[in-house]
Scaffold this active site. Structure first.
Site, PDB file in Angstrom:
ATOM      1  N   LYS A 127       0.794  -1.224   0.000  1.00  0.00           N
ATOM      2  CA  LYS A 127       0.000   0.000   0.000  1.00  0.00           C
ATOM      3  C   LYS A 127       0.833   1.284   0.000  1.00  0.00           C
ATOM      4  O   LYS A 127       0.496   2.241  -0.671  1.00  0.00           O
ATOM      5  CB  LYS A 127      -0.945  -0.019   1.199  1.00  0.00           C
ATOM      6  CG  LYS A 127      -1.992  -1.131   1.043  1.00  0.00           C
ATOM      7  CD  LYS A 127      -3.265  -0.855   1.767  1.00  0.00           C
ATOM      8  CE  LYS A 127      -3.141  -1.083   3.237  1.00  0.00           C
ATOM      9  NZ  LYS A 127      -4.467  -1.261   3.862  1.00  0.00           N
ATOM     10  N   GLU A 154      -1.783  -1.227   9.802  1.00  0.00           N
ATOM     11  CA  GLU A 154      -1.191  -0.366   8.760  1.00  0.00           C
ATOM     12  C   GLU A 154      -2.072   0.853   8.496  1.00  0.00           C
ATOM     13  O   GLU A 154      -1.574   1.933   8.184  1.00  0.00           O
ATOM     14  CB  GLU A 154      -0.941  -1.166   7.484  1.00  0.00           C
ATOM     15  CG  GLU A 154       0.213  -2.161   7.647  1.00  0.00           C
ATOM     16  CD  GLU A 154       0.463  -3.010   6.410  1.00  0.00           C
ATOM     17  OE1 GLU A 154       0.385  -2.496   5.289  1.00  0.00           O
ATOM     18  OE2 GLU A 154       0.743  -4.219   6.591  1.00  0.00           O
ATOM     19  N   HIS A 160      -1.505   5.494   9.426  1.00  0.00           N
ATOM     20  CA  HIS A 160      -1.712   6.700   8.602  1.00  0.00           C
ATOM     21  C   HIS A 160      -2.365   7.834   9.383  1.00  0.00           C
ATOM     22  O   HIS A 160      -2.448   8.959   8.890  1.00  0.00           O
ATOM     23  CB  HIS A 160      -2.621   6.379   7.402  1.00  0.00           C
ATOM     24  CG  HIS A 160      -1.968   5.557   6.337  1.00  0.00           C
ATOM     25  ND1 HIS A 160      -1.189   6.107   5.344  1.00  0.00           N
ATOM     26  CD2 HIS A 160      -1.968   4.237   6.117  1.00  0.00           C
ATOM     27  CE1 HIS A 160      -0.748   5.144   4.548  1.00  0.00           C
ATOM     28  NE2 HIS A 160      -1.205   3.990   4.997  1.00  0.00           N
TER      29      HIS A 160
END
Ligand code: NAD
Length: 330
Positions: free
Chosen positions: A123, A193, A197
């Site tokens: 990603k 994950e 962010h």
């Protein structure tokens, strides 16, 4: 492609995506699912593995190494598989924690002398950049590696590349994803994950969170993660494909970790100017009934089939989901 015998494929990582990948492969005639690995072991059977058996063993005992008779315990399951078992290509459904993990696994493949096809659903832009640095090594090793082949990056990036063809100039690619999962434990790496962010977090911090800490954090947000201006490799993939500069690509989304219903319809909007001066926007929207797993693993195997075709033609190295068309796996 004339496939006389089914392609032997493996899945590395047997969490949420790895298990969905196993189920997707089972009815396929062109691919046989022969290998899988988790952190503590692997299973291999050249006639094909049984997803129900592996999934129940993984949930009950914590590793597919317990599977009788095809399981083996190992704390270097990937290395053991790639050194000893015949597999045409692997889908890497591994956590990229730390952010260098997938590049390290790739170096392991290169160093071993293994030849074949690798596909990931990475990603982060910085993770794909690390793989770009391995392009020459992969080519010399006889490995065809397709990166960013999940949903986003992946399916939506490829759709943006096609949509861009109507324009003389692409102004903006805006990806908005909605993900609904019944519980976060089914996709621990994906959720960690995603947390990385959020403001105040990074990959190291999210990796270091215990399961209890993730749960406490999600309790505070009612299970919802709202993500904006993410570092997502759709940007570098579209730049490399010549579609637009990376700063014209934005990615964000909403993840509900307490319901399989999507909080919004996943879509990509591609805005540009046509040759005759019109400004317009193409929108490609995924069906709300399609899960994250369907939209990640389906493309991953479509790209794996395309990668195996390239490999058979002697084309090695690194490619992204925005430069190769996936094939449909029958
Ligand atoms: P998960 O946490 O559910 O499962 C990870 C699996 O990897 C586990 O089975 C674990 O045992 C195994 N594993 C960990 N370290 C290992 C090692 N060293 N050797 C062998 N196996 C090992 O993961 P998930 O939620 O299925 O996510 C997998 C990846 O897919 C994540 O990196 C996530 O970001 C990515 N993803 C991409 C997209 C996309 O659209 N591109 C969407 C969702 C998830």
């Amino acid at each position: 492609m004339n496939i006389n015998s089914a392609l032997k494929v493996g899945v590395l990582g047997f969490g949420g995506l790895g298990q969905a990948a196993a189920r997707i492969l089972t009815p396929k005639q062109e691919m046989t699912w022969v290998a899988a690995a988790d952190l503590k072991g692997y299973s291999y059977c050249e006639r094909g593995l049984d997803p129900d058996k592996l999934i129940s063993t993984y949930h009950e005992k914590g590793s597919i190494g317990y599977c009788d008779p095809y399981g083996t315990f190992s704390n270097k399951s990937i290395q053991d598989l790639l050194e000893t078992k015949a597999v045409d290509g692997y889908f890497l459904a591994l956590p990229n924690l730390p952010n260098t993990f997938m590049a390290d696994v790739t170096k392991q493949f290169v160093a071993s002398g293994w030849r074949g096809v690798l596909v990931d659903a990475l990603k982060r832009t910085s993770a794909v950049e690390q793989l770009l640095n391995l392009k020459d090594e992969l080519a010399q090793a006889g490995i065809t590696y397709l990166t960013g082949c999940g949903a986003t990056p992946g399916l939506l990036t490829a759709a943006a590349t096609i949509a861009a063809q109507s324009y003389a100039e692409v102004h903006h690619v805006r990806i908005s994803f909605g993900v609904g999962i019944a519980n976060w434990e089914a996709y621990r790496a994906t959720i960690r994950e995603d947390i990385a962010h959020l403001p105040g977090f990074d990959v190291e911090k999210a990796k270091g969170m215990s399961d209890a800490e993730v749960k406490t954090f999600l309790d505070k947000t009612n299970g919802i993660l709202t993500l904006e201006n993410m570092e997502h490799a759709d940007d570098i993939m579209l730049e490399l494909a010549g579609v637009c500069a990376r700063d014209r690509v934005t990615v964000g989304g909403v993840v509900n970790t307490r319901s399989p219903k999507k909080p919004l319809s996943t879509n990509v909007q591609v805005t540009g100017r046509t040759f005759d001066g019109k400004i317009s926007t193409h929108t490609f929207t995924l069906g709300d009934e399609t899960s994250m797993a369907a939209n990640v693993c389906g493309p991953a195997f479509g790209y794996l089939k395309a990668g195996i075709e390239l490999h058979r033609r002697g084309i090695y190295g690194l490619f992204t989901a925005a430069e190769i068309m996936p094939k449909f796996v029958k």
